[in-house]
Enzyme design. Structure first.
Site, short mmCIF file in Angstrom:
data_model
loop_
_atom_site.label_atom_id
_atom_site.label_comp_id
_atom_site.label_asym_id
_atom_site.label_seq_id
_atom_site.Cartn_x
_atom_site.Cartn_y
_atom_site.Cartn_z
N HIS A 1 0.85 -1.20 0.00
CA HIS A 1 0.00 0.00 0.00
C HIS A 1 0.88 1.25 0.00
CE1 HIS A 1 -4.28 1.17 0.62
NE2 HIS A 1 -3.70 2.35 0.82
N ASP B 1 -13.78 3.32 6.62
CA ASP B 1 -12.77 3.98 5.78
C ASP B 1 -13.39 4.51 4.50
OD1 ASP B 1 -10.07 4.84 5.26
OD2 ASP B 1 -10.05 3.34 3.69
N ARG C 1 -12.66 13.05 4.10
CA ARG C 1 -11.33 13.69 4.24
C ARG C 1 -10.89 14.32 2.93
NH1 ARG C 1 -7.74 9.08 5.37
NH2 ARG C 1 -6.04 10.57 5.33
N SER D 1 -6.43 4.82 8.33
CA SER D 1 -7.10 4.51 7.07
C SER D 1 -6.41 3.31 6.40
CB SER D 1 -7.05 5.74 6.16
OG SER D 1 -7.32 5.39 4.83
N LYS E 1 -7.57 -1.21 6.66
CA LYS E 1 -7.80 -2.08 5.50
C LYS E 1 -6.89 -3.31 5.58
CE LYS E 1 -7.35 1.44 2.41
NZ LYS E 1 -7.66 2.79 2.89
N1 URA Z 1 -4.13 5.65 1.30
C1 URA Z 1 -5.15 5.33 2.12
O1 URA Z 1 -5.74 4.24 2.00
N2 URA Z 1 -5.51 6.20 3.06
C2 URA Z 1 -4.89 7.38 3.25
O2 URA Z 1 -5.25 8.11 4.14
C3 URA Z 1 -3.82 7.73 2.40
C4 URA Z 1 -3.46 6.84 1.41
#
Ligand code: URA
Length: 437
Positions: A82, A161, A168, A183, A187
């Site tokens: 990620h 999220d 956001r 966030s 996940k």
């Molecule tokens: N990627 C995400 O999933 N969340 C964030 O806040 C920033 C990047």
């Protein structure tokens, strides 16, 4: 306990309890807490921050807002990757297929564009027919059969999220360490992966502008990952210039496919190979980075990574012919060629401003319900450190409206600086953070 008291407490810099965070997050997901109160809460977190315990609790509460994915029927170590987000950051579209071609099983939950950065889900949806909202059984089946599947947050997987992320995006509350960490890691907590590779972007186009901030975010996420028993590695990588040359949804898929064809910009290819090699080692498909790099390069050279991409597209309902003929992607019909005001070298590129120009062109959202134009975006014809002549084309901007192109041209002229001296090259990777277990 009530919403206003919790906002007040956070505004005053006090530490919130697990139950208070649960009250706010669950109330918002149920629709009992309106956007305006959640926005105030997020803004108070933005200014007051969170303790490590609060961030870990916030992550847990967000993960608990939906179900957990059970990937136990998929054999082997599942590795996820990620990025914290950047401009032109299409690495997941390249690294995922390479890692899958090297035998890893990649079950990835990604996000949409956030602030001035693009998102993997929006990029994939520029392929006609591609579905990022497939149900759980289809997702697991695709990971088993293809080795790779990418979906977005859903109403049952990380719904907190899903809702907070899009709020956001339009309330200037993106660049907050606790909000980014919770966030991303919420996940990862539920997506069934065993190991996690994080790409923490650092620089003028990242949410973390300095190495110290990027390190803090990376350490926080690595701690959360290790505390939930998932070995987590973070790489801090450069975002002082757009990654690669293309910015925008279709444009980034085209460039990702170029890299999978063995072409494409050097910086993007090098970063993707290094990330993929790290995943290969984390997933125990190789016991050294040298061997993993050879495997990653081999997956590009023999076309197997590109075939994985095509198989994923087909399995998720997308039109596979776009993968083999990228001229089928339609770019927006209004184009302006941006020219250099002077001769010299590109000495700085304000990647955040370039990202904002791309959002304004239609590649991102200015409001929660803005509709993305998949063909909008920017091609950087010249990049950081390159020589330019006065009047030479440095970028092309694409949009559905000529006025947007004109505005983007002005923004790019401000964002790209020309100087007489060739600048020192930027580092691609600053640090790798891994806790010895
Ligand atoms: N990627 C995400 O999933 N969340 C964030 O806040 C920033 C990047």
């Amino acid at each position: 306990m009530g919403t206003i008291e919790i906002i007040e407490k956070k505004k005053n810099g006090e530490e919130l309890t697990y139950n208070e965070l649960k009250y706010i997050v669950e109330g918002y997901v149920r629709g009992d807490i309106p956007d305006y109160q959640m926005s105030a809460f997020l803004m108070s977190v933005f200014f007051a921050g969170m303790t490590k315990k609060e961030t870990a609790d916030m992550t847990k509460v967000m993960a608990e807002s939906g179900d957990k994915l059970d990937l136990s029927e998929i054999k082997g170590i599942k590795v996820d990757k990620h990025s914290t987000g950047g401009i032109g950051d299409k690495t997941s579209l390249i690294v995922g297929p390479i890692a899958a071609a090297c035998g890893l099983k990649i079950a990835k939950m990604s996000g949409r564009g956030l602030g001035y950065t693009g998102g993997t889900i929006d990029k994939l949806e520029s392929i006609p027919g591609f579905r990022t909202d497939i149900d759980r059984s289809e997702f697991i089946k695709n990971v088993k059969d293809v080795g790779l599947s990418i979906i977005g947050q859903t109403d049952s997987l990380c719904p907190a999220d899903k809702k907070i992320y899009s709020l956001r995006d339009v309330t200037a509350t993106v660049n907050s360490i606790p909000l980014i960490a919770s966030s991303i890691m919420s996940k990862k907590l539920i997506d069934g992966s065993d190991r996690i590779l994080l790409d923490v972007k650092c620089g003028n186009g990242a949410f973390m502008k300095t190495l110290d901030e990027a390190r803090m975010l990376a350490e926080e996420m690595v701690d959360i990952g290790e505390n939930i028993g998932k070995h987590t590695v973070a790489m801090i990588t450069d975002m002082n210039k757009p990654l690669g040359r293309n910015i925008g949804n279709s444009l980034e898929v085209i460039e990702a496919l170029d890299v999978l064809d063995g072409k494409g910009p050097k910086d993007l290819k090098e970063l993707c190979l290094t990330m993929a090699a790290n995943m290969i080692v984390l997933g125990k498909k190789a016991d050294s980075m040298d061997i993993a790099m050879i495997m990653a390069e081999g997956a590009i050279d023999d076309g197997s990574a590109k075939r994985k991409f095509a198989e994923m597209v087909k399995a998720q309902g997308g039109d596979q012919t776009y993968v083999y003929d990228t001229t089928k992607f339609k770019l927006s019909d209004k184009v302006i060629k941006v020219t250099s005001p002077d001769s010299g070298f590109i000495v700085s590129t304000n990647a955040e401003e370039i990202g904002r120009a791309s959002v304004m062109l239609g590649a991102g959202r200015e409001k929660k319900d803005s509709v993305i134009d998949p063909g909008a975006g920017i091609i950087m014809k010249k990049s950081f450190g390159e020589k330019v002549e006065k009047g030479e084309i440095i970028a092309e901007v694409y949009s559905s409206g000529i006025e947007k192109c004109q505005n983007a041209e002005v923004m790019l002229q401000k964002a790209i600086k020309i100087g007489a001296e060739k600048p020192a090259p930027c580092k691609l990777i600053y640090e790798r953070i891994e806790h010895i277990r």
